[in-house]
Design a protein around this motif. Structure first.
Motif, PDB file in Angstrom:
ATOM      1  N   LEU A 360     -16.041  27.525  -9.384  1.00 50.72           N
ATOM      2  CA  LEU A 360     -15.578  27.005  -8.094  1.00 50.72           C
ATOM      3  C   LEU A 360     -14.179  26.441  -8.266  1.00 50.72           C
ATOM      4  CD1 LEU A 360     -18.726  25.057  -6.776  1.00 50.72           C
ATOM      5  CD2 LEU A 360     -17.721  27.096  -5.739  1.00 50.72           C
ATOM      6  N   ASN A 361     -13.280  26.803  -7.356  1.00 45.30           N
ATOM      7  CA  ASN A 361     -11.942  26.241  -7.354  1.00 45.30           C
ATOM      8  C   ASN A 361     -11.855  25.229  -6.212  1.00 45.30           C
ATOM      9  OD1 ASN A 361      -8.769  26.503  -6.478  1.00 45.30           O
ATOM     10  ND2 ASN A 361      -9.085  26.733  -8.681  1.00 45.30           N
ATOM     11  N   VAL A 362     -11.766  23.939  -6.553  1.00 44.43           N
ATOM     12  CA  VAL A 362     -11.894  22.884  -5.547  1.00 44.43           C
ATOM     13  C   VAL A 362     -10.759  21.863  -5.689  1.00 44.43           C
ATOM     14  CG1 VAL A 362     -14.405  23.092  -5.372  1.00 44.43           C
ATOM     15  CG2 VAL A 362     -13.411  21.559  -7.081  1.00 44.43           C
ATOM     16  N   VAL A 363     -10.665  21.014  -4.664  1.00 46.10           N
ATOM     17  CA  VAL A 363      -9.701  19.908  -4.649  1.00 46.10           C
ATOM     18  C   VAL A 363     -10.483  18.611  -4.500  1.00 46.10           C
ATOM     19  CG1 VAL A 363      -7.772  18.845  -3.409  1.00 46.10           C
ATOM     20  CG2 VAL A 363      -7.883  21.335  -3.660  1.00 46.10           C
ATOM     21  N   ILE A 364     -10.147  17.625  -5.343  1.00 45.10           N
ATOM     22  CA  ILE A 364     -10.810  16.322  -5.266  1.00 45.10           C
ATOM     23  C   ILE A 364     -10.272  15.577  -4.051  1.00 45.10           C
ATOM     24  CG2 ILE A 364     -11.207  14.116  -6.417  1.00 45.10           C
ATOM     25  CD1 ILE A 364     -10.953  15.520  -9.084  1.00 45.10           C
ATOM     26  N   LEU A 365     -11.164  15.253  -3.146  1.00 48.67           N
ATOM     27  CA  LEU A 365     -10.747  14.624  -1.892  1.00 48.67           C
ATOM     28  C   LEU A 365     -10.869  13.112  -1.915  1.00 48.67           C
ATOM     29  CD1 LEU A 365      -9.765  15.426   0.967  1.00 48.67           C
ATOM     30  CD2 LEU A 365     -12.163  15.386   1.698  1.00 48.67           C
ATOM     31  N   GLU A 366     -11.718  12.567  -2.787  1.00 43.25           N
ATOM     32  CA  GLU A 366     -11.975  11.121  -2.772  1.00 43.25           C
ATOM     33  C   GLU A 366     -12.303  10.649  -4.176  1.00 43.25           C
ATOM     34  OE1 GLU A 366     -14.695   7.969  -0.154  1.00 43.25           O
ATOM     35  OE2 GLU A 366     -15.186  10.102  -0.205  1.00 43.25           O
ATOM     36  N   MET A 367     -11.706   9.536  -4.621  1.00 40.97           N
ATOM     37  CA  MET A 367     -11.953   8.941  -5.932  1.00 40.97           C
ATOM     38  C   MET A 367     -12.337   7.469  -5.759  1.00 40.97           C
ATOM     39  SD  MET A 367     -11.744  10.957  -8.557  1.00 40.97           S
ATOM     40  CE  MET A 367     -11.639   9.684  -9.808  1.00 40.97           C
ATOM     41  N   LYS A 368     -13.356   7.025  -6.514  1.00 45.04           N
ATOM     42  CA  LYS A 368     -13.826   5.645  -6.421  1.00 45.04           C
ATOM     43  C   LYS A 368     -13.976   5.028  -7.810  1.00 45.04           C
ATOM     44  CE  LYS A 368     -16.524   6.641  -2.250  1.00 45.04           C
ATOM     45  NZ  LYS A 368     -17.879   6.592  -1.637  1.00 45.04           N
ATOM     46  N   LEU A 369     -13.118   5.429  -8.738  1.00 46.21           N
ATOM     47  CA  LEU A 369     -13.222   4.975 -10.118  1.00 46.21           C
ATOM     48  C   LEU A 369     -13.023   3.470 -10.234  1.00 46.21           C
ATOM     49  CD1 LEU A 369     -13.577   5.804 -13.075  1.00 46.21           C
ATOM     50  CD2 LEU A 369     -11.111   6.220 -13.184  1.00 46.21           C
ATOM     51  N   VAL A 370     -11.946   2.948  -9.633  1.00 47.88           N
ATOM     52  CA  VAL A 370     -11.667   1.507  -9.715  1.00 47.88           C
ATOM     53  C   VAL A 370     -12.694   0.720  -8.914  1.00 47.88           C
ATOM     54  CG1 VAL A 370      -9.957  -0.273  -9.221  1.00 47.88           C
ATOM     55  CG2 VAL A 370      -9.212   1.960 -10.068  1.00 47.88           C
ATOM     56  N   THR A 472      -4.927   1.144 -16.128  1.00 47.05           N
ATOM     57  CA  THR A 472      -5.019   2.505 -16.657  1.00 47.05           C
ATOM     58  C   THR A 472      -6.001   3.332 -15.829  1.00 47.05           C
ATOM     59  OG1 THR A 472      -4.574   1.628 -18.867  1.00 47.05           O
ATOM     60  CG2 THR A 472      -5.424   3.869 -18.728  1.00 47.05           C
ATOM     61  N   LEU A 473      -7.096   2.715 -15.428  1.00 48.60           N
ATOM     62  CA  LEU A 473      -8.063   3.417 -14.583  1.00 48.60           C
ATOM     63  C   LEU A 473      -7.458   3.791 -13.238  1.00 48.60           C
ATOM     64  CD1 LEU A 473     -11.321   1.359 -15.281  1.00 48.60           C
ATOM     65  CD2 LEU A 473     -10.737   3.616 -16.169  1.00 48.60           C
ATOM     66  N   ARG A 474      -6.628   2.905 -12.699  1.00 46.20           N
ATOM     67  CA  ARG A 474      -5.976   3.220 -11.429  1.00 46.20           C
ATOM     68  C   ARG A 474      -5.011   4.395 -11.585  1.00 46.20           C
ATOM     69  NH1 ARG A 474      -4.371  -1.367 -10.526  1.00 46.20           N
ATOM     70  NH2 ARG A 474      -5.956  -2.105  -9.046  1.00 46.20           N
ATOM     71  N   ASP A 475      -4.305   4.453 -12.716  1.00 48.31           N
ATOM     72  CA  ASP A 475      -3.406   5.585 -12.961  1.00 48.31           C
ATOM     73  C   ASP A 475      -4.187   6.896 -13.048  1.00 48.31           C
ATOM     74  OD1 ASP A 475      -1.281   3.849 -12.988  1.00 48.31           O
ATOM     75  OD2 ASP A 475      -1.241   3.638 -15.186  1.00 48.31           O
ATOM     76  N   ILE A 476      -5.330   6.867 -13.729  1.00 43.82           N
ATOM     77  CA  ILE A 476      -6.159   8.079 -13.836  1.00 43.82           C
ATOM     78  C   ILE A 476      -6.681   8.484 -12.466  1.00 43.82           C
ATOM     79  CG2 ILE A 476      -8.290   9.008 -14.812  1.00 43.82           C
ATOM     80  CD1 ILE A 476      -7.815   7.289 -17.273  1.00 43.82           C
ATOM     81  N   GLU A 477      -7.073   7.501 -11.679  1.00 47.24           N
ATOM     82  CA  GLU A 477      -7.582   7.778 -10.338  1.00 47.24           C
ATOM     83  C   GLU A 477      -6.515   8.436  -9.471  1.00 47.24           C
ATOM     84  OE1 GLU A 477     -10.410   5.059  -7.935  1.00 47.24           O
ATOM     85  OE2 GLU A 477      -8.398   4.590  -7.198  1.00 47.24           O
ATOM     86  N   GLU A 478      -5.276   7.970  -9.560  1.00 53.20           N
ATOM     87  CA  GLU A 478      -4.200   8.544  -8.758  1.00 53.20           C
ATOM     88  C   GLU A 478      -3.866   9.959  -9.216  1.00 53.20           C
ATOM     89  OE1 GLU A 478      -1.052   5.756  -9.117  1.00 53.20           O
ATOM     90  OE2 GLU A 478      -1.940   4.286  -7.737  1.00 53.20           O
ATOM     91  N   GLN A 479      -3.997  10.236 -10.524  1.00 55.75           N
ATOM     92  CA  GLN A 479      -3.728  11.586 -11.016  1.00 55.75           C
ATOM     93  C   GLN A 479      -4.794  12.575 -10.560  1.00 55.75           C
ATOM     94  OE1 GLN A 479      -3.224  11.534 -15.247  1.00 55.75           O
ATOM     95  NE2 GLN A 479      -1.500  10.118 -15.203  1.00 55.75           N
ATOM     96  N   LEU A 480      -6.036  12.127 -10.478  1.00 60.18           N
ATOM     97  CA  LEU A 480      -7.129  13.008 -10.101  1.00 60.18           C
ATOM     98  C   LEU A 480      -7.216  13.233  -8.596  1.00 60.18           C
ATOM     99  CD1 LEU A 480      -9.982  11.760 -12.471  1.00 60.18           C
ATOM    100  CD2 LEU A 480      -8.707  13.898 -12.632  1.00 60.18           C
ATOM    101  N   LEU A 481      -6.780  12.263  -7.803  1.00 55.78           N
ATOM    102  CA  LEU A 481      -6.883  12.381  -6.355  1.00 55.78           C
ATOM    103  C   LEU A 481      -6.023  13.544  -5.858  1.00 55.78           C
ATOM    104  CD1 LEU A 481      -8.141  11.081  -3.847  1.00 55.78           C
ATOM    105  CD2 LEU A 481      -6.079   9.648  -3.667  1.00 55.78           C
ATOM    106  N   TYR A 482      -6.630  14.438  -5.071  1.00 59.32           N
ATOM    107  CA  TYR A 482      -6.015  15.635  -4.503  1.00 59.32           C
ATOM    108  C   TYR A 482      -5.608  16.648  -5.572  1.00 59.32           C
ATOM    109  CZ  TYR A 482      -5.729  12.479  -0.532  1.00 59.32           C
ATOM    110  OH  TYR A 482      -6.024  11.592   0.451  1.00 59.32           O
TER     111      TYR A 482
END
Length: 505
Positions: A360-370, A472-482
């Motif tokens: 599946l080729n998908v786009v991450i629409l929502e992240m809730k890591l932090v 650091t978790l916030r940086d990872i979350e921003e990289q993964l979003l979209y």
């Protein structure tokens, strides 16, 4: 003068001292004249297999005739009391679906028999008494009683079977009382748990059908009435209407430890109810019975209902490790690119679905890591029927107090989309390597490794995520979003869920 007349002492043998007698007899080994097997049988009659010395008629409980008769009776334990009222016998209540039999089991040693609720039992009896004359008249549907003397009387015996779960012998003798297989409409006096807790317990004849939710640790409680310490265990039970706690005491505790949360079904007849209206608790008394995993239509309905409820409420679904060849699924020749709509059409097809893999080729629409990090629930697991959350890969269950290894909470990712639809990530089952590829491949994209050396991802794990700080978790979350990524998935027909095998960037 001739020889002197012998003294009177010469006519008596000299007495041996007690020490001398002990020395003389100590050379003899115990059991002289008997073989070792004969001595073992005499000291422990239950150590050898029992062979009937006469013919016994196999008979259902409802057709037992009072008086001297040789019967072979099979059933399951629905209530019992170990060392009943300190009278050196176990009081056991059996049922085979047709009736109830009360058994007094006299033992040589207390540890010879260890009964538990739902256990299959075979009884060889030579005399059947009326339950009212035997003092068992308060037990519902109990019209017969017998007494067993294993090891003392060779004509009576009892065997407690330990069947393998799922075997043929484990599935027999599970029909409840008053169940008519040919014309079944409902079980008399059966009510929901909510109805029983509100007003149903006033009837005194009610039945409830519940599923085990959790099995707590064994606790020791001091009894003011008996002036002694008693073992007690709390068993969480529920149906589709309410939840409650079943309290079991002393000899019933080992039975509860065999029950499996969200799987074991209990049919409790004439349960007791105690406590206030806010959180009433149920229990079992002398006249109560518990059928473990009964087989009848209402129990089958509850099983399917619990299965659907557990899918919605479960926080952790174990990854099926031996279902697919992950390396072939990721890099093999038969790689098929699906859309979310294609997968949905295939798994909802009316024909039987087999396990399959694809991409599946998908786009991450929502992240809730932090967000979940701040809630202290970035890792999760399910133990004793209750969820366990922590920000570390290891945590202690508050019920059984055992240390458990946690997994990454799939709810840290909200949803993913492609051109055909959207999928909720919390319903996906991830393998550990897929989590590592998702987070640590994303952090190294677009970076040049120092000294022209490749980044060694083998030594990294998703557990390293729990050691990072909030920034650091916030940086990872921003990289993964979209971010757009390719998921290698496998459909599990057993779990009825998509399982993520790998992540490619």
């Amino acid at each position: 003068m001739g020889d002197a007349f012998p003294s009177i002492q010469s006519f008596y043998s000299r007495e041996l001292s007690s020490n001398a007698y002990t020395e003389r007899t100590s050379t003899h080994e115990p059991g002289d004249g008997f073989t070792s097997s004969e001595v073992e049988v005499a000291l422990d009659p239950l150590s050898c297999s029992w062979k009937p010395s006469r013919h016994y008629e196999t008979c259902p409980i409802s057709l037992l005739q009072s008086g001297p008769n040789n019967y072979e009776i099979s059933g399951r334990i629905v209530n019992f009391s170990v060392n009943f009222r300190q009278q050196d016998f176990h009081f056991i209540v059996l049922t085979d679906g047709s009736g109830v039999l009360a058994v007094k089991l006299y033992y040589l040693k207390l540890s010879d028999y260890k009964p538990f609720l739902g256990q299959r039992v075979t009884v060889w009896a030579t005399y059947i008494a009326d339950a009212t004359t035997a003092g068992s008249g308060l037990i519902p549907f109990c019209s017969s009683a017998t007494t067993i003397y294993p090891g003392r009387n060779g004509a009576t015996h009892m065997i407690l079977h330990d069947d393998v779960p799922g075997s043929e012998t484990d599935r027999i003798l599970r029909s409840p009382l008053e169940f008519n297989k040919t014309e079944y409409s409902y079980l008399p006096a059966l009510m929901t748990l909510k109805s029983f807790l509100s007003t149903g317990y006033d009837m005194g004849e009610g039945k409830i059908l519940v599923c085990v939710r959790s099995v707590g640790p064994c606790r020791t409680v001091q009894s003011k009435k008996r002036q002694c310490d008693l073992d007690m265990i709390d068993v969480g039970v529920f149906d589709d209407t309410a939840t409650s706690v079943l309290k079991l005491w002393e000899d019933k505790v080992p039975s509860a430890k065999r029950w499996i949360p969200n799987q074991t079904i209990l049919l409790i007849s004439k349960p007791t109810c105690r406590g206030g209206s806010a959180s009433p608790e149920i229990g079992i008394g002398y006249s109560s019975t518990i059928d473990v995993d009964p087989e009848f239509p209402d129990a089958d309905w509850l099983r399917s209902k619990v299965k659907s409820m557990s899918k919605k409420q479960s926080v952790h679904t174990p990854f099926p490790t031996n279902t697919w060849n992950i390396e072939v699924a990721i890099n093999g020749p038969g790689r098929t690119l699906f859309t979310i709509a294609d997968v949905e059409d295939q798994v909802r097809h009316p024909e039987p679905i087999v396990d399959f893999t694809g991409k599946l080729n998908v786009v991450i629409l929502e992240m809730k890591l932090v967000e979940y990090w701040r809630k202290g629930s970035i890792c999760c697991f399910e133990c004793c029927g209750t969820p366990v959350y922590a920000n570390k890969p290891i945590a202690t269950c508050k019920i059984c107090e055992s240390r458990r290894e946690l997994v990454l909470n799939p709810q840290i990712i909200g949803s993913m989309i492609d051109e055909s639809g959207m999928i909720t990530v919390s319903k996906l089952v991830w393998c550990e390597d897929a989590w590592t590829q998702l987070f640590f491949n994303s952090t190294t994209r677009g970076t040049t490794p120092k000294d022209d050396s490749e980044v060694d991802l083998i030594e990294q794990s998703w557990e390293d995520l729990t050691a990072l700080d909030t920034n650091t978790l916030r940086d990872i979350e921003e990289q993964l979003l979209y971010a757009r990524l390719t998921l290698t998935f496998g459909w599990s027909s057993k779990l009825e869920r998509l399982c993520i095998l790998g992540v490619e960037w």
